[in-house]
Design an enzyme around this catalytic site. Structure first.
Site, PDB file in Angstrom:
ATOM      1  N   ASP A   1       1.451   4.831   2.178  1.00 37.48           N
ATOM      2  CA  ASP A   1       1.044   5.498   3.412  1.00 37.48           C
ATOM      3  C   ASP A   1       1.424   6.963   3.371  1.00 37.48           C
ATOM      4  O   ASP A   1       2.539   7.306   2.974  1.00 37.48           O
ATOM      5  CB  ASP A   1       1.743   4.831   4.604  1.00 37.48           C
ATOM      6  CG  ASP A   1       1.542   3.329   4.615  1.00 37.48           C
ATOM      7  OD1 ASP A   1       0.469   2.886   5.041  1.00 37.48           O
ATOM      8  OD2 ASP A   1       2.456   2.597   4.159  1.00 37.48           O
TER       9      ASP A   1
ATOM     10  N   ASP B   1       0.868  -1.176   0.000  1.00 39.37           N
ATOM     11  CA  ASP B   1       0.000   0.000   0.000  1.00 39.37           C
ATOM     12  C   ASP B   1       0.904   1.225   0.000  1.00 39.37           C
ATOM     13  O   ASP B   1       2.129   1.092  -0.033  1.00 39.37           O
ATOM     14  CB  ASP B   1      -0.914  -0.008   1.235  1.00 39.37           C
ATOM     15  CG  ASP B   1      -0.149   0.261   2.524  1.00 39.37           C
ATOM     16  OD1 ASP B   1       1.097   0.297   2.494  1.00 39.37           O
ATOM     17  OD2 ASP B   1      -0.802   0.435   3.562  1.00 39.37           O
TER      18      ASP B   1
ATOM     19  N   ASP C   1      -3.253   4.596   2.630  1.00 35.52           N
ATOM     20  CA  ASP C   1      -3.561   4.996   4.005  1.00 35.52           C
ATOM     21  C   ASP C   1      -3.248   6.477   4.169  1.00 35.52           C
ATOM     22  O   ASP C   1      -2.136   6.901   3.864  1.00 35.52           O
ATOM     23  CB  ASP C   1      -2.707   4.213   5.024  1.00 35.52           C
ATOM     24  CG  ASP C   1      -3.142   2.765   5.152  1.00 35.52           C
ATOM     25  OD1 ASP C   1      -4.265   2.435   4.720  1.00 35.52           O
ATOM     26  OD2 ASP C   1      -2.356   1.963   5.690  1.00 35.52           O
TER      27      ASP C   1
END
Ligand code: DCP
Ligand code: ZN
Ligand code: ZN
Ligand code: ZN
Length: 359
Positions: free
Chosen positions: A190, A188, A283
């Site tokens: 962040d 992912d 995120d």
């Protein structure tokens, strides 16, 4: 880190430890799991190869379970325990289940008890009730299990920055997580968002995702509101979630298609191949400006580095460190820090660069 053949034993050990740790995690045995993770961090940066048990004498984190694995690798060239785990039905099912966004050990346990063993079986079972998060996890499964590249991280970074700046021109947007540690791929991306202004804007995150929704960029989003209370003592729990307002999202990243125009026949064969976007996990974390350095340190990771640092603070310095603050228990005061360098200094440690924090 070791890449050459002199370190064959260490590499074998790292593989085996990772499997053992994961299996204990699936069994919710955090203590045994951490034992293997820690041993892994120690071996990863060992400046010499391991050729006999004597070589690991005196090293920290080498418990009996760990030593057994190392000993077998030295003698047999592989670990029968790790091999057993890899063939274990429960491990294999949990490995599949937890690869879905939104599925953790608890859900996997439930599915396994229901007699389900594969993702196909889960999808086919009409009695399984999926959360909104898990539905997204299945819907974008292929994209989400394929790793995020540095180029994709840069592209998403542009989108995030541009969006934040339209609402808050003096905001500070920093990429954290694995990419800040210099990793070339990740699961992912962040981001930490803060602004030096006096007031915090609880609405900023909502404005960002609303705009992405309008632009058709948002495939999934779960906003968690801040639960931070003033003067709250740092958490002693090693893996506690922090209290920042945050958002776990899936963005639709449009990608220029690889041009196959010379091959016209393939065009109509499979529409899915023409998909010109990729689902990417993002995120976003909003932090008050005074807590920014602590948030940056926490969210840069790695997870293991963060754990070791918090353990060090507790045991060696009588301090409590979390993603919000550092508290000195002897002086009964909070230690302010405007940068990561200052946090390391408070802890009496030399500064460790982000790319040196992979263990
Ligand atoms: N982290 C944290 N508190 C949380 C979640 C994560 O302090 N509630 C920290 C630990 C991680 C870092 O933030 O090292 C980023 O979390 P990720 O799960 O995104 O992990 P990485 O970015 O390190 O790896 P990956 O490439 O798998 O995303
Ligand atoms: Zn060598
Ligand atoms: Zn990450
Ligand atoms: Zn993350």
């Amino acid at each position: 880190m070791h890449t050459d053949s002199h370190f064959f034993v260490i590499l074998q050990c790292l593989d085996a430890f990772e499997i053992m740790a994961e299996n204990y995690e699936f069994k919710e045995n955090e203590i045994f799991s951490l034992e293997f993770l820690r041993a892994g961090s120690v071996l990863k940066f060992l400046p010499f190869p391991v050729t006999r048990m004597k070589d690991i004498q005196g090293l920290p984190c080498m418990g009996d379970r760990v030593r057994d694995v190392i000993e077998e690798i030295l003698e047999e060239g592989e670990s029968s325990r790790a091999k057993e785990v890899l063939n274990d039905e429960r491990y294999k099912s949990f490995k599949q289940f937890t690869s879905v966004f939104g599925v953790g050990v608890k859900t996997s346990e439930k599915w396994y008890r229901m007699g389900l063993r594969t993702l196909e079986e889960v999808k086919a079972d009409k009695t399984v009730k999926l959360s909104k998060m898990q539905k997204a996890g299945f819907l974008y499964y292929e994209d989400l299990v394929s790793c995020v590249s540095k180029a994709e991280a840069d592209a998403v970074s542009m989108i995030v920055k541009n969006t934040v700046y339209t609402f808050l021109p003096d905001a500070l947007v920093t990429i954290t997580g694995g990419f800040r540690r210099g990793k070339k791929i990740g699961h992912d991306i962040d981001f930490l968002i803060t602004s030096p202004g006096p007031r915090e804007d609880d609405e900023l995150l909502h404005k960002i995702v609303d705009l992405w929704k309008k632009q058709g960029l948002l495939l999934y989003c779960d906003i968690v509101e801040s639960t931070f209370t003033k003067e709250q003592l740092p958490s002693r729990q090693v893996d506690a979630m922090d209290n920042f307002q945050k958002c776990f999202a899936i963005l639709k990243l449009c990608q220029p298609r690889v041009d196959n125009s010379s091959d016209n026949t393939s065009k109509n064969l499979d529409m899915a191949k023409d998909k010109d976007w990729k689902a990417i996990r993002v995120d976003l974390v909003i932090t008050p400006f005074e807590q920014y350095a602590y948030a940056l340190l926490g969210w840069t990771g790695s997870r293991q580095f963060g754990r070791d640092l918090r353990r060090y603070a507790t045991h060696e310095r009588k301090m409590i460190l979390d993603n919000h603050a550092l508290y000195d228990r002897t002086k009964k005061t909070f230690l302010k820090a405007a940068s990561e360098e200052e946090i390391f200094a408070h802890l009496g440690l030399d500064y460790v660069e982000p790319w040196e924090r992979n263990a």
